[in-house]
Design an enzyme around this catalytic site. Structure first.
Site, short mmCIF file in Angstrom:
data_model
loop_
_atom_site.label_atom_id
_atom_site.label_comp_id
_atom_site.label_asym_id
_atom_site.label_seq_id
_atom_site.Cartn_x
_atom_site.Cartn_y
_atom_site.Cartn_z
N ARG A 80 -6.06 4.99 -6.33
CA ARG A 80 -4.39 4.90 -5.24
C ARG A 80 -4.34 6.04 -6.44
O ARG A 80 -3.33 6.90 -5.60
CB ARG A 80 -3.70 3.58 -6.31
CG ARG A 80 -2.21 4.15 -5.87
CD ARG A 80 -1.34 3.08 -6.30
NE ARG A 80 -1.17 2.63 -7.74
CZ ARG A 80 -0.07 2.21 -8.18
NH1 ARG A 80 0.20 0.85 -7.69
NH2 ARG A 80 0.15 2.25 -9.72
N LYS A 183 2.36 7.73 -5.15
CA LYS A 183 3.29 7.52 -6.66
C LYS A 183 2.90 8.96 -7.25
O LYS A 183 2.06 9.99 -8.37
CB LYS A 183 2.47 6.93 -7.89
CG LYS A 183 3.13 6.66 -9.22
CD LYS A 183 2.58 5.33 -9.50
CE LYS A 183 2.55 5.31 -10.94
NZ LYS A 183 4.18 4.18 -10.79
N GLU A 219 11.61 -2.11 -1.80
CA GLU A 219 11.43 -2.04 -3.79
C GLU A 219 12.82 -2.64 -4.95
O GLU A 219 13.94 -2.40 -4.18
CB GLU A 219 10.71 -1.46 -4.63
CG GLU A 219 10.10 -0.78 -3.94
CD GLU A 219 8.79 0.04 -4.25
OE1 GLU A 219 8.41 -0.07 -5.19
OE2 GLU A 219 8.87 1.81 -3.91
N1 PLP Z 1 6.69 -0.02 -7.12
C1 PLP Z 1 7.17 2.02 -8.30
C2 PLP Z 1 7.75 2.38 -6.95
C3 PLP Z 1 6.37 1.95 -9.06
O1 PLP Z 1 6.92 3.01 -10.34
C4 PLP Z 1 5.50 0.99 -9.47
C5 PLP Z 1 4.85 0.92 -11.31
O2 PLP Z 1 3.78 1.11 -10.92
C6 PLP Z 1 5.09 -0.51 -9.32
C7 PLP Z 1 5.65 -0.81 -8.06
C8 PLP Z 1 4.47 -0.97 -9.59
O3 PLP Z 1 3.34 -0.97 -9.55
P1 PLP Z 1 1.81 -1.67 -10.03
O4 PLP Z 1 2.49 -2.42 -10.24
O5 PLP Z 1 0.42 -0.99 -9.74
O6 PLP Z 1 2.03 -0.57 -11.17
C1 COI Z 2 4.74 1.72 -14.20
O1 COI Z 2 4.89 0.53 -13.90
O2 COI Z 2 3.52 1.83 -14.89
C2 COI Z 2 5.30 2.45 -13.55
O3 COI Z 2 4.52 3.38 -12.84
C3 COI Z 2 6.97 2.30 -13.70
C4 COI Z 2 7.72 3.36 -14.52
C5 COI Z 2 7.67 4.59 -13.14
C6 COI Z 2 7.96 3.71 -15.70
#
Ligand code: PLP
Ligand code: COI
Length: 340
Positions: A80, A183, A219
């Protein structure tokens, strides 16, 4: 680290001993370097500062009952990171370099990995910035890849207790064909006004709708959203949400448990049909959503003050795999001492 109060750690920054740095210059990545400084030197014309050339990742290291330290799906985070970087024209480290840097950062700060069952974890933050000087709007020719770690408690103070959230229509986190699916820091800057407003009104965070029609759920704060109805795990598909690795894992676990799964545009009007709702992410893990407030209609969707049974099962199974308390049939876990 006998003077860290592991059970009461906030989700915040704490200095650890070392971080990793790696520089991209003249079209290639250099060696991983270890630093004990919390600061980076940056040219004032670096593209990250002016034109937002910055992407990051978030992952956690978990100490199991056996004392060994595990990473969860770190190669998916690496991929990612690469996808995020390439969407905004940045050079990204290859998967193996990313994983090596993450493992090294965790290993060097091993004594900051919280004890098993303390409720805390070591948060790992890989970061990539355009460090080259440019004034015209163009990609940098130089990049800095860094990884720091910091021990953290739950993202939401309540932990696995339901939080209340508020629907946002006043601002958008991401444009329909923008950068919501990667991200990059700009998405988080764009979310701050809505988050602060939701928090000012007593909510944990905001629930974002699609930017075009405000008809679909996107989200929930820094996490994906899901609803449970009729033995089905339902989660939005949208170009403007981050493809959450936690959500992808819950989809697999839900299928393992015999639930049906639907990943598709989810209309706001479906909120009244859900038996349970929640948000999921590395930081949020699974955080059940208790109430959703819609300021346009003054309606409150109430899912109760305790986590629902499906959320509990998913949470327990995810945590058990992450901590090594259950078998790992999908091969999601890597040990930090597995390779150099
Ligand atoms: N959506 C956003 C905007 C986020 O910042 C995050 C955190 O990483 C997620 C979703 C969840 O992604 P992940 O499960 O890969 O941490
Ligand atoms: C995560 O869940 O790892 C995120 O990146 C969220 C963070 C912006 C606090």
């Amino acid at each position: 680290m006998e003077n860290i109060d592991w059970k009461n750690l906030p989700f915040g920054y704490m200095k650890t001993d070392y971080n990793i740095r790696c520089y991209y210059r003249n079209g290639k990545w250099g060696e991983l370097e270890v630093s004990s400084s919390e600061y980076i030197m940056l040219h004032m014309a670096a593209t990250t500062l002016h034109y937002g050339q910055e992407v990051f990742e978030g992952m956690k290291a978990y100490r199991g009952k056996d004392g060994r330290i595990r990473l969860f799906r770190c190669r998916d985070n690496a991929q990612r990171f690469i996808d995020s970087a390439s969407y905004i024209q940045m050079a990204a480290p290859p998967v193996d370099l990313f994983v090596e840097a993450v493992k090294k950062a965790v290993r060097l700060n091993e004594h900051f990995v919280p004890p098993y069952e303390s409720g805390a974890t070591l948060y790992v933050r890989p970061l990539l910035i355009g460090s080259g000087a440019e004034v015209g709007v163009r990609p940098s020719r130089e990049y800095l890849f860094t990884v720091f770690v910091t021990p953290v408690g739950p993202y939401f103070k309540t932990g696995f207790k339901p939080v209340d959230v508020m629907i946002t229509r006043e601002s958008d986190r991401a444009a329909p064909l923008g950068t919501g699916h990667i991200k990059c820091g700009g998405n988080y800057a764009a979310s701050l006004t809505a988050t602060i407003e939701a928090q000012r009104l007593g909510y944990a965070t905001s629930l974002y709708l699609d930017a075009r029609e405000k008809k679909y759920i996107d989200e929930c704060g820094p996490a994906n959203f899901f609803g449970i109805r009729n033995n089905t795990y339902i989660t939005p598909a949208s170009h403007s949400i981050l493809p959450s690795i936690t959500n992808r894992s819950l989809i697999a676990l839900a299928k393992d448990m015999g639930l049906k799964v639907e990943q598709r545009p989810v209309e706001l009007s479906e909120l009244e049909t859900f038996e349970e709702t929640g948000e999921c992410g590395t930081a949020a893990v699974i955080t059940p959503v208790g109430k959703i407030f819609d300021p346009q209609t003054n309606r409150i969707y109430d899912y109760g003050s305790e986590a629902g049974p499906v959320s509990v099962r998913l949470y327990n199974q995810l945590r058990a795999i992450q901590y090594g308390d259950a078998p790992d049939p999908h091969h999601w876990v890597e040990f930090i001492d597995d390779c150099e």
